[in-house]
Design a protein around this motif. Structure first.
Motif, mmCIF file in Angstrom:
data_model
loop_
_atom_site.group_PDB
_atom_site.id
_atom_site.type_symbol
_atom_site.label_atom_id
_atom_site.label_comp_id
_atom_site.label_asym_id
_atom_site.label_seq_id
_atom_site.Cartn_x
_atom_site.Cartn_y
_atom_site.Cartn_z
ATOM 1 N N ASP A 179 -2.274 41.206 43.948
ATOM 2 C CA ASP A 179 -1.182 41.420 43.001
ATOM 3 C C ASP A 179 -1.121 42.877 42.560
ATOM 4 O O ASP A 179 -0.130 43.305 41.957
ATOM 5 C CB ASP A 179 -1.361 40.533 41.761
ATOM 6 N N HIS A 180 -2.175 43.622 42.838
ATOM 7 C CA HIS A 180 -2.213 45.022 42.430
ATOM 8 C C HIS A 180 -1.183 45.815 43.235
ATOM 9 O O HIS A 180 -1.109 45.681 44.461
ATOM 10 C CB HIS A 180 -3.611 45.597 42.660
ATOM 11 N N PRO A 181 -0.382 46.650 42.580
ATOM 12 C CA PRO A 181 0.674 47.383 43.299
ATOM 13 C C PRO A 181 0.151 48.297 44.398
ATOM 14 O O PRO A 181 0.872 48.572 45.362
ATOM 15 C CB PRO A 181 1.372 48.182 42.184
ATOM 16 N N LEU A 182 -1.089 48.775 44.284
ATOM 17 C CA LEU A 182 -1.638 49.648 45.317
ATOM 18 C C LEU A 182 -2.157 48.879 46.530
ATOM 19 O O LEU A 182 -2.520 49.488 47.539
ATOM 20 C CB LEU A 182 -2.775 50.499 44.736
ATOM 21 N N LEU A 183 -2.195 47.543 46.435
ATOM 22 C CA LEU A 183 -2.778 46.740 47.513
ATOM 23 C C LEU A 183 -1.757 45.824 48.183
ATOM 24 O O LEU A 183 -2.134 44.860 48.848
ATOM 25 C CB LEU A 183 -3.945 45.901 46.966
ATOM 26 N N LYS A 184 -0.476 46.119 48.026
ATOM 27 C CA LYS A 184 0.561 45.257 48.591
ATOM 28 C C LYS A 184 0.448 45.143 50.107
ATOM 29 O O LYS A 184 0.688 44.086 50.685
ATOM 30 C CB LYS A 184 1.946 45.785 48.204
ATOM 31 N N ASN A 185 0.076 46.217 50.773
ATOM 32 C CA ASN A 185 -0.032 46.209 52.236
ATOM 33 C C ASN A 185 -1.480 46.355 52.693
ATOM 34 O O ASN A 185 -1.741 46.791 53.819
ATOM 35 C CB ASN A 185 0.819 47.337 52.828
ATOM 36 N N HIS A 186 -2.403 45.981 51.820
ATOM 37 C CA HIS A 186 -3.819 46.125 52.144
ATOM 38 C C HIS A 186 -4.241 45.117 53.214
ATOM 39 O O HIS A 186 -3.882 43.937 53.155
ATOM 40 C CB HIS A 186 -4.665 45.918 50.886
ATOM 41 N N LYS A 187 -4.997 45.576 54.194
ATOM 42 C CA LYS A 187 -5.532 44.702 55.235
ATOM 43 C C LYS A 187 -6.915 44.229 54.822
ATOM 44 O O LYS A 187 -7.813 45.026 54.585
ATOM 45 C CB LYS A 187 -5.602 45.440 56.573
ATOM 46 N N LEU A 188 -7.081 42.919 54.721
ATOM 47 C CA LEU A 188 -8.342 42.338 54.280
ATOM 48 C C LEU A 188 -9.485 42.745 55.198
ATOM 49 O O LEU A 188 -9.374 42.682 56.420
ATOM 50 C CB LEU A 188 -8.230 40.814 54.247
ATOM 51 N N THR A 219 -5.826 53.664 33.097
ATOM 52 C CA THR A 219 -6.047 52.355 33.698
ATOM 53 C C THR A 219 -7.504 51.950 33.646
ATOM 54 O O THR A 219 -8.391 52.763 33.420
ATOM 55 C CB THR A 219 -5.590 52.345 35.165
ATOM 56 N N GLY A 220 -7.736 50.647 33.877
ATOM 57 C CA GLY A 220 -9.100 50.151 33.969
ATOM 58 C C GLY A 220 -9.355 48.973 33.063
ATOM 59 O O GLY A 220 -8.616 48.726 32.116
ATOM 60 N N CYS A 221 -10.412 48.208 33.374
ATOM 61 C CA CYS A 221 -10.769 47.086 32.526
ATOM 62 C C CYS A 221 -12.189 46.643 32.818
ATOM 63 O O CYS A 221 -12.757 46.983 33.849
ATOM 64 C CB CYS A 221 -9.811 45.912 32.723
ATOM 65 N N PHE A 222 -12.760 45.887 31.870
ATOM 66 C CA PHE A 222 -14.043 45.246 32.094
ATOM 67 C C PHE A 222 -13.832 43.941 32.853
ATOM 68 O O PHE A 222 -12.759 43.335 32.806
ATOM 69 C CB PHE A 222 -14.726 44.946 30.758
ATOM 70 N N ASN A 223 -14.903 43.476 33.512
ATOM 71 C CA ASN A 223 -14.853 42.225 34.258
ATOM 72 C C ASN A 223 -13.707 42.273 35.269
ATOM 73 O O ASN A 223 -13.426 43.316 35.840
ATOM 74 C CB ASN A 223 -14.744 41.036 33.304
ATOM 75 N N LEU A 224 -13.017 41.168 35.486
ATOM 76 C CA LEU A 224 -11.960 41.131 36.495
ATOM 77 C C LEU A 224 -10.621 40.739 35.886
ATOM 78 O O LEU A 224 -9.801 40.083 36.523
ATOM 79 C CB LEU A 224 -12.339 40.141 37.611
ATOM 80 N N TYR A 225 -10.380 41.151 34.632
ATOM 81 C CA TYR A 225 -9.139 40.771 33.965
ATOM 82 C C TYR A 225 -7.951 41.589 34.444
ATOM 83 O O TYR A 225 -6.816 41.311 34.066
ATOM 84 C CB TYR A 225 -9.290 40.878 32.450
ATOM 85 N N CYS A 226 -8.178 42.626 35.221
ATOM 86 C CA CYS A 226 -7.076 43.256 35.936
ATOM 87 C C CYS A 226 -7.393 43.164 37.424
ATOM 88 O O CYS A 226 -8.550 43.133 37.829
ATOM 89 C CB CYS A 226 -6.848 44.699 35.494
ATOM 90 N N SER A 227 -6.368 43.090 38.236
ATOM 91 C CA SER A 227 -6.554 42.822 39.657
ATOM 92 C C SER A 227 -7.112 44.040 40.373
ATOM 93 O O SER A 227 -7.034 45.167 39.887
ATOM 94 C CB SER A 227 -5.226 42.404 40.281
ATOM 95 N N GLY A 228 -7.677 43.804 41.552
ATOM 96 C CA GLY A 228 -8.174 44.907 42.358
ATOM 97 C C GLY A 228 -9.394 44.563 43.184
ATOM 98 O O GLY A 228 -9.506 44.983 44.334
ATOM 99 N N PHE A 229 -10.328 43.780 42.624
ATOM 100 C CA PHE A 229 -11.530 43.422 43.374
ATOM 101 C C PHE A 229 -11.195 42.350 44.406
ATOM 102 O O PHE A 229 -10.606 41.321 44.076
ATOM 103 C CB PHE A 229 -12.621 42.904 42.438
ATOM 104 N N VAL A 230 -11.565 42.586 45.671
ATOM 105 C CA VAL A 230 -11.280 41.656 46.762
ATOM 106 C C VAL A 230 -12.505 40.781 47.006
ATOM 107 O O VAL A 230 -13.557 41.260 47.436
ATOM 108 C CB VAL A 230 -10.898 42.407 48.050
ATOM 109 N N GLN A 231 -12.377 39.497 46.707
ATOM 110 C CA GLN A 231 -13.461 38.531 46.885
ATOM 111 C C GLN A 231 -13.503 38.073 48.337
ATOM 112 O O GLN A 231 -12.475 37.704 48.918
ATOM 113 C CB GLN A 231 -13.217 37.331 45.972
#
Length: 265
Positions: A19-28, A101-113
């Motif tokens: 959902d992160h705008p910088l990862l719209k075309n990210h390849k897993l 920008t930024g947050c603690f834990n994973l309350y904002c998107s970005g980390f790829v599980q």
């Protein structure tokens, strides 16, 4: 889970990270491009017990466990956002070098599980006992050839922070170990670690042991005294001591923690 929160098994390609705008075309990326620093640990036969993960099962193939965010989680995140310079209620994980920008834990998107069993946001079921049994785990953070930063726990890769999230981490000139507490302004701070100050007894205060960093050739180095600085924003509440290399099973080590209390902001 037995602690009352809900963990959903989400399609790995539809997880919140994308959902992160910088990862719209990210390849897993399924696996890192380096060999793990630590071998996978059999937690059934190890004193290092698993503290993050589903209790018995794992998610079906093609899905990953994501802890469901509740209204209380969002309220807590908002409080942290209002009271800490590194946390803002905007998407991103420090993507502009801590400015907005930024947050603690994973309350904002970005980390790829990528792991189907271990996940972040799990409650610590067992903790160390003062002067008794110590509970510890093995964690590493490593940049691979694609520039992504992989989190490894007990020899298993949990996932990664994509390089596109950061504007200042093509290379790294600082690393850090320690602890942090956070409360609303003008309220007492909770204890940090075990609640005890460093005293060189590793059955008392919280600690990191066998710490190291790697250079570009994947060679490990322990921080020497002249490489390090210690930061204690309120020495009356918290402490930190670095011992360099004390040998045996501890290697390059440090202790940190304290009583908390009326520590200011």
């Amino acid at each position: 889970t037995k602690f009352g929160y809900i963990v959903d098994c989400i399609d790995i390609y539809k997880q919140p990270a994308f959902d992160h705008p910088l990862l719209k075309n990210h390849k897993l990326q399924r696996k890192p491009s380096f060999r793990n620093l630590f071998e996978k640990t059999n937690v059934m036969n190890s004193s290092t017990k698993s503290i993050f993960g589903l209790e018995k099962d794992e998610c079906p193939r093609g899905t990953v466990p994501i802890r469901r965010t509740t209204k209380d989680n969002l309220i807590q995140s908002k409080l942290l956002s209002n009271n800490h310079i590194l946390v803002q209620d905007l998407p991103g994980v420090h993507s502009d070098n801590y400015k907005k920008t930024g947050c603690f834990n994973l309350y904002c998107s970005g980390f790829v599980q990528t792991n189907s069993n271990k996940y972040f946001g799990a409650r610590l079921e067992k903790t160390s006992i003062y002067n008794g049994l110590m509970m510890e785990t093995t964690i590493s953070i490593t940049k691979d050839l694609k520039g992504n930063w992989w989190i490894n726990y007990l020899g298993e890769n949990i996932g990664y922070f994509p390089s596109k999230l950061f504007s200042n981490m093509t290379s790294v000139d600082q690393v850090g170990w320690g602890g942090r507490t956070s409360t609303p302004p003008h309220t007492p701070s909770p204890q940090m670690g075990s609640g005890y100050f460093p005293d060189e007894n590793f059955r008392h205060a919280c600690y990191f042991r066998n710490i190291s960093f790697q250079n570009d050739s994947r060679t490990d180095y322990g921080p020497r005294y002249y490489h390090t600085n210690t930061l204690k924003d309120n020495p009356n509440c918290f402490g930190v001591d670095y011992y360099e290399n004390i040998g045996k099973q501890f290697g390059y080590s440090l202790q940190f923690g304290g009583l908390g209390g009326n520590c200011g902001n």
